[in-house]
Design a protein around this motif. Structure first.
Motif, PDB file in Angstrom:
ATOM      1  N   TYR A  85     -41.761  76.083  61.377  1.00 14.95           N
ATOM      2  CA  TYR A  85     -42.530  76.208  62.617  1.00 14.95           C
ATOM      3  C   TYR A  85     -43.689  77.156  62.363  1.00 14.95           C
ATOM      4  O   TYR A  85     -43.507  78.352  62.214  1.00 14.95           O
ATOM      5  CB  TYR A  85     -41.615  76.720  63.740  1.00 14.95           C
ATOM      6  CG  TYR A  85     -42.316  76.962  65.066  1.00 14.95           C
ATOM      7  CD1 TYR A  85     -43.391  76.177  65.479  1.00 14.95           C
ATOM      8  CD2 TYR A  85     -41.887  77.978  65.904  1.00 14.95           C
ATOM      9  CE1 TYR A  85     -44.007  76.394  66.693  1.00 14.95           C
ATOM     10  CE2 TYR A  85     -42.499  78.209  67.132  1.00 14.95           C
ATOM     11  CZ  TYR A  85     -43.559  77.415  67.517  1.00 14.95           C
ATOM     12  OH  TYR A  85     -44.170  77.636  68.717  1.00 14.95           O
ATOM     13  N   GLU A 115     -44.012  73.536  74.435  1.00 16.36           N
ATOM     14  CA  GLU A 115     -44.053  72.115  74.764  1.00 16.36           C
ATOM     15  C   GLU A 115     -42.778  71.690  75.465  1.00 16.36           C
ATOM     16  O   GLU A 115     -41.708  72.221  75.199  1.00 16.36           O
ATOM     17  CB  GLU A 115     -44.223  71.290  73.481  1.00 16.36           C
ATOM     18  CG  GLU A 115     -45.533  71.544  72.773  1.00 16.36           C
ATOM     19  CD  GLU A 115     -45.675  70.680  71.546  1.00 16.36           C
ATOM     20  OE1 GLU A 115     -45.595  69.451  71.692  1.00 16.36           O
ATOM     21  OE2 GLU A 115     -45.850  71.239  70.454  1.00 16.36           O
ATOM     22  N   ARG A 155     -42.566  65.774  74.097  1.00 12.84           N
ATOM     23  CA  ARG A 155     -42.783  65.845  72.649  1.00 12.84           C
ATOM     24  C   ARG A 155     -41.856  64.884  71.920  1.00 12.84           C
ATOM     25  O   ARG A 155     -42.273  64.173  71.006  1.00 12.84           O
ATOM     26  CB  ARG A 155     -42.558  67.283  72.171  1.00 12.84           C
ATOM     27  CG  ARG A 155     -42.402  67.410  70.661  1.00 12.84           C
ATOM     28  CD  ARG A 155     -43.544  66.797  69.908  1.00 12.84           C
ATOM     29  NE  ARG A 155     -44.597  67.749  69.708  1.00 12.84           N
ATOM     30  CZ  ARG A 155     -45.545  67.601  68.787  1.00 12.84           C
ATOM     31  NH1 ARG A 155     -45.559  66.553  68.000  1.00 12.84           N
ATOM     32  NH2 ARG A 155     -46.496  68.475  68.678  1.00 12.84           N
ATOM     33  N   GLY A 156     -40.617  64.836  72.346  1.00 14.14           N
ATOM     34  CA  GLY A 156     -39.662  63.937  71.704  1.00 14.14           C
ATOM     35  C   GLY A 156     -40.042  62.482  71.868  1.00 14.14           C
ATOM     36  O   GLY A 156     -39.934  61.695  70.928  1.00 14.14           O
ATOM     37  N   THR A 212     -42.982  61.674  69.611  1.00  9.10           N
ATOM     38  CA  THR A 212     -42.538  61.697  68.209  1.00  9.10           C
ATOM     39  C   THR A 212     -41.704  60.475  67.878  1.00  9.10           C
ATOM     40  O   THR A 212     -41.937  59.811  66.861  1.00  9.10           O
ATOM     41  CB  THR A 212     -41.745  62.987  67.916  1.00  9.10           C
ATOM     42  OG1 THR A 212     -42.561  64.120  68.228  1.00  9.10           O
ATOM     43  CG2 THR A 212     -41.320  63.051  66.459  1.00  9.10           C
ATOM     44  N   PHE A 219     -45.556  62.870  63.138  1.00  7.12           N
ATOM     45  CA  PHE A 219     -44.282  63.457  62.703  1.00  7.12           C
ATOM     46  C   PHE A 219     -44.522  64.775  61.972  1.00  7.12           C
ATOM     47  O   PHE A 219     -43.763  65.739  62.140  1.00  7.12           O
ATOM     48  CB  PHE A 219     -43.513  62.478  61.817  1.00  7.12           C
ATOM     49  CG  PHE A 219     -42.112  62.932  61.522  1.00  7.12           C
ATOM     50  CD1 PHE A 219     -41.168  63.003  62.543  1.00  7.12           C
ATOM     51  CD2 PHE A 219     -41.734  63.302  60.246  1.00  7.12           C
ATOM     52  CE1 PHE A 219     -39.872  63.439  62.288  1.00  7.12           C
ATOM     53  CE2 PHE A 219     -40.448  63.731  59.983  1.00  7.12           C
ATOM     54  CZ  PHE A 219     -39.511  63.798  60.998  1.00  7.12           C
ATOM     55  N   ASP A 241     -46.951  66.811  62.585  1.00  8.93           N
ATOM     56  CA  ASP A 241     -47.258  67.787  63.627  1.00  8.93           C
ATOM     57  C   ASP A 241     -45.974  68.318  64.254  1.00  8.93           C
ATOM     58  O   ASP A 241     -45.842  69.518  64.506  1.00  8.93           O
ATOM     59  CB  ASP A 241     -48.149  67.155  64.692  1.00  8.93           C
ATOM     60  CG  ASP A 241     -48.602  68.159  65.732  1.00  8.93           C
ATOM     61  OD1 ASP A 241     -49.661  68.778  65.524  1.00  8.93           O
ATOM     62  OD2 ASP A 241     -47.889  68.351  66.737  1.00  8.93           O
ATOM     63  N   TYR A 242     -45.032  67.422  64.498  1.00  9.27           N
ATOM     64  CA  TYR A 242     -43.731  67.845  65.044  1.00  9.27           C
ATOM     65  C   TYR A 242     -43.039  68.811  64.083  1.00  9.27           C
ATOM     66  O   TYR A 242     -42.523  69.860  64.486  1.00  9.27           O
ATOM     67  CB  TYR A 242     -42.843  66.624  65.310  1.00  9.27           C
ATOM     68  CG  TYR A 242     -41.378  66.965  65.372  1.00  9.27           C
ATOM     69  CD1 TYR A 242     -40.844  67.607  66.489  1.00  9.27           C
ATOM     70  CD2 TYR A 242     -40.531  66.680  64.311  1.00  9.27           C
ATOM     71  CE1 TYR A 242     -39.505  67.945  66.531  1.00  9.27           C
ATOM     72  CE2 TYR A 242     -39.194  67.007  64.353  1.00  9.27           C
ATOM     73  CZ  TYR A 242     -38.684  67.646  65.459  1.00  9.27           C
ATOM     74  OH  TYR A 242     -37.356  67.994  65.503  1.00  9.27           O
ATOM     75  N   CYS A 280     -44.249  72.362  66.104  1.00 18.01           N
ATOM     76  CA  CYS A 280     -43.415  72.231  67.297  1.00 18.01           C
ATOM     77  C   CYS A 280     -42.165  73.108  67.173  1.00 18.01           C
ATOM     78  O   CYS A 280     -41.467  73.041  66.158  1.00 18.01           O
ATOM     79  CB  CYS A 280     -43.012  70.767  67.482  1.00 18.01           C
ATOM     80  SG  CYS A 280     -41.981  70.479  68.921  1.00 18.01           S
ATOM     81  N   LYS A 325     -38.480  73.977  67.556  1.00 23.53           N
ATOM     82  CA  LYS A 325     -37.317  73.097  67.522  1.00 23.53           C
ATOM     83  C   LYS A 325     -36.240  73.587  68.489  1.00 23.53           C
ATOM     84  O   LYS A 325     -36.194  74.755  68.852  1.00 23.53           O
ATOM     85  CB  LYS A 325     -36.732  73.025  66.098  1.00 23.53           C
ATOM     86  CG  LYS A 325     -37.743  72.767  64.982  1.00 23.53           C
ATOM     87  CD  LYS A 325     -38.502  71.483  65.165  1.00 23.53           C
ATOM     88  CE  LYS A 325     -39.448  71.184  64.026  1.00 23.53           C
ATOM     89  NZ  LYS A 325     -40.592  72.086  63.940  1.00 23.53           N
ATOM     90  N   ASP A 368     -33.272  67.790  65.012  1.00 22.06           N
ATOM     91  CA  ASP A 368     -33.999  68.857  65.706  1.00 22.06           C
ATOM     92  C   ASP A 368     -33.103  70.066  65.927  1.00 22.06           C
ATOM     93  O   ASP A 368     -33.504  71.209  65.689  1.00 22.06           O
ATOM     94  CB  ASP A 368     -34.523  68.334  67.045  1.00 22.06           C
ATOM     95  CG  ASP A 368     -35.316  69.375  67.808  1.00 22.06           C
ATOM     96  OD1 ASP A 368     -36.495  69.584  67.465  1.00 22.06           O
ATOM     97  OD2 ASP A 368     -34.763  69.995  68.740  1.00 22.06           O
TER      98      ASP A 368
END
Length: 195
Positions: A2, A65, A70-71, A74, A115, A117-118, A122, A124, A187
């Motif tokens: 992250y 977020e 977001r999920g 993604t 992905f 970017d996640y 992002c 978790k 995640d």
């Protein structure tokens, strides 16, 4: 991983918007029916949702977020990559002749960037056990829209998302849910905890 670097995240997301936007514009240029093109390719919906969401992240710069949004973005992009990889490449690595530049951008480059970017930017652990059920709502609505349009005499082509290897819509939706729950588990493992 992250990375808490807003500048780096914004730069990456601007590049994503350029790539994604270019793919969408190229895909829609020269089409006779925009509605038919959009309803014939869920990847356009997935990329459009991602483009709007990433633009929101750049403009609003929220402190954190929302896990469900977001999920959803993604998982739509991950499933786009998986579906179209096997649709165009199968188990071979040869370049398919019929795939356009827009196809490469929408089906492969943009999903990989979303992905990434996640993974990189992002936080978790924000998904809940109900998140995958929320994520499946848009594909279900999309498929209902295609069904309704076809009832009025149109004949939209077979959509890879809902006719994988000859499987029924319900079977592919269960596969979609399975992939979604896999993302949920990954995640939580990346967050270092389980719910």
């Amino acid at each position: 991983m992250y990375i808490r670097n807003n500048t780096l995240a914004v730069i990456f997301r601007v590049i994503f918007i350029i790539v994604c936007g270019a793919g969408i514009v190229m895909r829609l240029m020269g089409t006779e029916s925009i509605l038919g093109t959009v309803l014939g390719d869920f990847a356009l919906i997935a990329n459009g949702a991602a483009l709007v969401y990433f633009a929101y992240l750049i403009i609003a710069r929220p402190g954190y977020e929302r896990g469900a949004l977001r999920g959803a973005v993604t998982i739509y992009m991950v499933v786009t990559f998986i579906v179209y990889y096997f649709f165009y490449f199968g188990t071979a690595l040869s370049r398919p002749e019929q795939l356009s530049v827009a196809g490469y951008l929408l089906y492969f480059v943009a999903p990989v960037m979303a992905f990434a970017d996640y993974l990189l930017f992002c936080r978790k652990g924000d998904f809940t056990a109900y998140s995958p059920i929320i994520w499946v709502i848009l594909p279900v609505l999309f498929n209902i829209a295609v069904f309704i349009v076809n009832m009025f005499g149109f004949s939209l082509g077979s959509i890879p998302y809902f006719s994988l290897a000859g499987m029924s819509m319900m079977a592919t939706l269960f596969i979609f849910l399975g992939i979604s729950y896999l993302l949920f588990v990954i995640d939580n493992l990346m967050a270092g905890r389980r719910r």
